[in-house]
Design a protein around this motif. Structure first.
Motif, PDB file in Angstrom:
ATOM      1  N   VAL A   1       0.723  -1.304   0.275  1.00 31.38           N
ATOM      2  CA  VAL A   1      -0.150  -0.027  -0.238  1.00 31.38           C
ATOM      3  C   VAL A   1       0.832   1.309  -0.515  1.00 31.38           C
ATOM      4  CG1 VAL A   1      -1.608   1.223   1.412  1.00 31.38           C
ATOM      5  CG2 VAL A   1      -2.371  -0.736   1.312  1.00 31.38           C
ATOM      6  N   ALA A   2       1.566   1.269   1.007  1.00 36.17           N
ATOM      7  CA  ALA A   2       3.220   2.453   0.708  1.00 36.17           C
ATOM      8  C   ALA A   2       3.400   2.929  -0.517  1.00 36.17           C
ATOM      9  CB  ALA A   2       3.580   1.823   1.994  1.00 36.17           C
ATOM     10  N   ALA A   3       3.753   1.398  -1.593  1.00 39.39           N
ATOM     11  CA  ALA A   3       3.852   1.586  -2.580  1.00 39.39           C
ATOM     12  C   ALA A   3       2.788   2.790  -3.922  1.00 39.39           C
ATOM     13  CB  ALA A   3       4.608   0.180  -3.235  1.00 39.39           C
ATOM     14  N   LEU A   4       1.446   2.100  -2.995  1.00 37.37           N
ATOM     15  CA  LEU A   4       0.795   2.201  -4.107  1.00 37.37           C
ATOM     16  C   LEU A   4       0.038   3.884  -3.736  1.00 37.37           C
ATOM     17  CD1 LEU A   4      -1.914  -0.137  -3.746  1.00 37.37           C
ATOM     18  CD2 LEU A   4      -0.766   0.661  -6.530  1.00 37.37           C
ATOM     19  N   LEU A   5       0.518   4.342  -2.669  1.00 36.48           N
ATOM     20  CA  LEU A   5       0.744   5.930  -2.023  1.00 36.48           C
ATOM     21  C   LEU A   5       1.625   6.435  -2.699  1.00 36.48           C
ATOM     22  CD1 LEU A   5      -0.313   4.983   1.856  1.00 36.48           C
ATOM     23  CD2 LEU A   5      -1.948   5.693  -0.310  1.00 36.48           C
ATOM     24  N   ASP A   6       2.985   6.022  -3.355  1.00 41.58           N
ATOM     25  CA  ASP A   6       3.841   6.862  -3.908  1.00 41.58           C
ATOM     26  C   ASP A   6       4.231   6.993  -5.311  1.00 41.58           C
ATOM     27  OD1 ASP A   6       6.195   8.064  -3.426  1.00 41.58           O
ATOM     28  OD2 ASP A   6       7.250   6.753  -3.369  1.00 41.58           O
ATOM     29  N   GLY A   7       3.215   6.790  -5.526  1.00 39.58           N
ATOM     30  CA  GLY A   7       2.903   6.345  -7.178  1.00 39.58           C
ATOM     31  C   GLY A   7       2.647   5.742  -7.779  1.00 39.58           C
ATOM     32  N   TRP A   8       3.429   4.039  -7.624  1.00 40.84           N
ATOM     33  CA  TRP A   8       3.533   2.709  -7.796  1.00 40.84           C
ATOM     34  C   TRP A   8       2.287   2.235  -8.387  1.00 40.84           C
ATOM     35  CZ3 TRP A   8       8.357   0.706  -9.577  1.00 40.84           C
ATOM     36  CH2 TRP A   8       9.382   1.624  -8.732  1.00 40.84           C
ATOM     37  N   ARG A   9       1.982   1.238  -9.473  1.00 42.05           N
ATOM     38  CA  ARG A   9       0.657   1.013 -10.360  1.00 42.05           C
ATOM     39  C   ARG A   9       1.059  -0.470  -9.771  1.00 42.05           C
ATOM     40  NH1 ARG A   9      -0.891   3.972 -16.078  1.00 42.05           N
ATOM     41  NH2 ARG A   9       1.507   2.302 -15.981  1.00 42.05           N
ATOM     42  N   LEU A  10       0.300  -1.155  -9.153  1.00 40.62           N
ATOM     43  CA  LEU A  10       0.109  -2.821  -9.051  1.00 40.62           C
ATOM     44  C   LEU A  10       0.093  -2.785 -10.397  1.00 40.62           C
ATOM     45  CD1 LEU A  10       0.849  -5.252  -7.217  1.00 40.62           C
ATOM     46  CD2 LEU A  10      -2.310  -3.951  -6.544  1.00 40.62           C
ATOM     47  N   ILE A  11       0.333  -4.195 -11.171  1.00 43.97           N
ATOM     48  CA  ILE A  11       0.175  -4.434 -12.484  1.00 43.97           C
ATOM     49  C   ILE A  11       0.012  -6.057 -12.628  1.00 43.97           C
ATOM     50  CG2 ILE A  11       1.153  -2.505 -14.078  1.00 43.97           C
ATOM     51  CD1 ILE A  11       3.662  -4.151 -14.320  1.00 43.97           C
ATOM     52  N   GLN A  12       0.696  -6.887 -11.393  1.00 49.80           N
ATOM     53  CA  GLN A  12       0.292  -7.997 -10.894  1.00 49.80           C
ATOM     54  C   GLN A  12       0.533  -8.498  -9.645  1.00 49.80           C
ATOM     55  OE1 GLN A  12       3.076 -10.475 -13.581  1.00 49.80           O
ATOM     56  NE2 GLN A  12       2.610 -12.353 -12.739  1.00 49.80           N
ATOM     57  N   VAL A  13      -0.452  -9.574  -9.022  1.00 49.73           N
ATOM     58  CA  VAL A  13      -0.265  -9.895  -7.558  1.00 49.73           C
ATOM     59  C   VAL A  13       0.244 -11.518  -8.154  1.00 49.73           C
ATOM     60  CG1 VAL A  13      -0.759 -10.348  -5.947  1.00 49.73           C
ATOM     61  CG2 VAL A  13      -1.356  -8.393  -6.879  1.00 49.73           C
ATOM     62  N   ALA A  14       0.609 -12.805  -7.595  1.00 46.17           N
ATOM     63  CA  ALA A  14       1.136 -13.766  -7.552  1.00 46.17           C
ATOM     64  C   ALA A  14      -0.056 -14.319  -7.432  1.00 46.17           C
ATOM     65  CB  ALA A  14       1.878 -14.237  -6.689  1.00 46.17           C
ATOM     66  N   GLN A  15      -0.884 -15.343  -7.702  1.00 47.96           N
ATOM     67  CA  GLN A  15      -1.871 -16.736  -7.863  1.00 47.96           C
ATOM     68  C   GLN A  15      -1.603 -17.524  -6.335  1.00 47.96           C
ATOM     69  OE1 GLN A  15      -2.119 -19.325 -10.836  1.00 47.96           O
ATOM     70  NE2 GLN A  15      -4.302 -20.434 -10.157  1.00 47.96           N
ATOM     71  N   LEU A  16      -2.902 -17.543  -5.445  1.00 48.66           N
ATOM     72  CA  LEU A  16      -2.645 -18.064  -4.646  1.00 48.66           C
ATOM     73  C   LEU A  16      -2.914 -19.399  -4.729  1.00 48.66           C
ATOM     74  CD1 LEU A  16      -4.862 -15.359  -1.824  1.00 48.66           C
ATOM     75  CD2 LEU A  16      -2.065 -15.972  -1.865  1.00 48.66           C
ATOM     76  N   ILE A  17      -2.302 -19.893  -4.798  1.00 46.83           N
ATOM     77  CA  ILE A  17      -2.098 -21.742  -4.539  1.00 46.83           C
ATOM     78  C   ILE A  17      -2.304 -21.960  -3.310  1.00 46.83           C
ATOM     79  CG2 ILE A  17      -1.264 -23.445  -6.078  1.00 46.83           C
ATOM     80  CD1 ILE A  17      -0.534 -22.249  -7.936  1.00 46.83           C
ATOM     81  N   PRO A  18      -2.828 -22.802  -2.912  1.00 41.43           N
ATOM     82  CA  PRO A  18      -2.604 -23.301  -1.192  1.00 41.43           C
ATOM     83  C   PRO A  18      -1.866 -24.559  -1.469  1.00 41.43           C
ATOM     84  CG  PRO A  18      -5.589 -24.196  -2.814  1.00 41.43           C
ATOM     85  CD  PRO A  18      -4.306 -23.192  -3.368  1.00 41.43           C
ATOM     86  N   PRO A  19      -1.199 -25.082   0.030  1.00 40.25           N
ATOM     87  CA  PRO A  19       0.039 -25.972  -0.555  1.00 40.25           C
ATOM     88  C   PRO A  19      -0.749 -27.174  -0.933  1.00 40.25           C
ATOM     89  CG  PRO A  19      -0.292 -25.219   1.538  1.00 40.25           C
ATOM     90  CD  PRO A  19      -0.825 -24.429   0.312  1.00 40.25           C
TER      91      PRO A  19
END
Length: 100
Positions: free
Chosen positions: A55-73
């Motif tokens: 969130v701090a990166a977003l507040l500094d102007g970075w744009r989120l372009i990808q989040v890793a897929q959540l895969i259960p173990p």
């Protein structure tokens, strides 16, 4: 025929590995890639992350372009160690005509 114009816009990438899948969880590891050529990948290496959370990166102007897929173990492997699974890619576009 006109000559191709080169743009002064370049991409910077920031990869943050978070302690959980929530963007407000603490950063545990990171990587930076600078398409401007102003820094090298190891420039500014520090024991402190560039941001405490995603969130701090977003507040500094970075744009989120990808989040890793959540895969259960798999069953029985809940406590195995492996890769850092909560990976988020951020980008920002930098105008080379502006001072660094």
């Amino acid at each position: 025929m006109t000559a191709p114009t080169t743009t002064a816009l370049r991409q910077q990438l920031l990869v943050l590995y978070l302690s959980t899948s929530a963007l407000d969880s603490p950063v545990v590891a990171w990587s930076r890639y600078d398409g401007t050529g102003r820094t090298t990948p190891t420039a500014g290496d520090s024991d402190e992350p560039p941001y405490p959370t995603g969130v701090a990166a977003l507040l500094d102007g970075w744009r989120l372009i990808q989040v890793a897929q959540l895969i259960p173990p798999a069953r029985g492997h809940e406590y195995d160690t492996s890769f850092l699974k909560h990976e988020c890619f951020f980008e920002r576009i930098v105008d080379l005509r502006e001072p660094a």
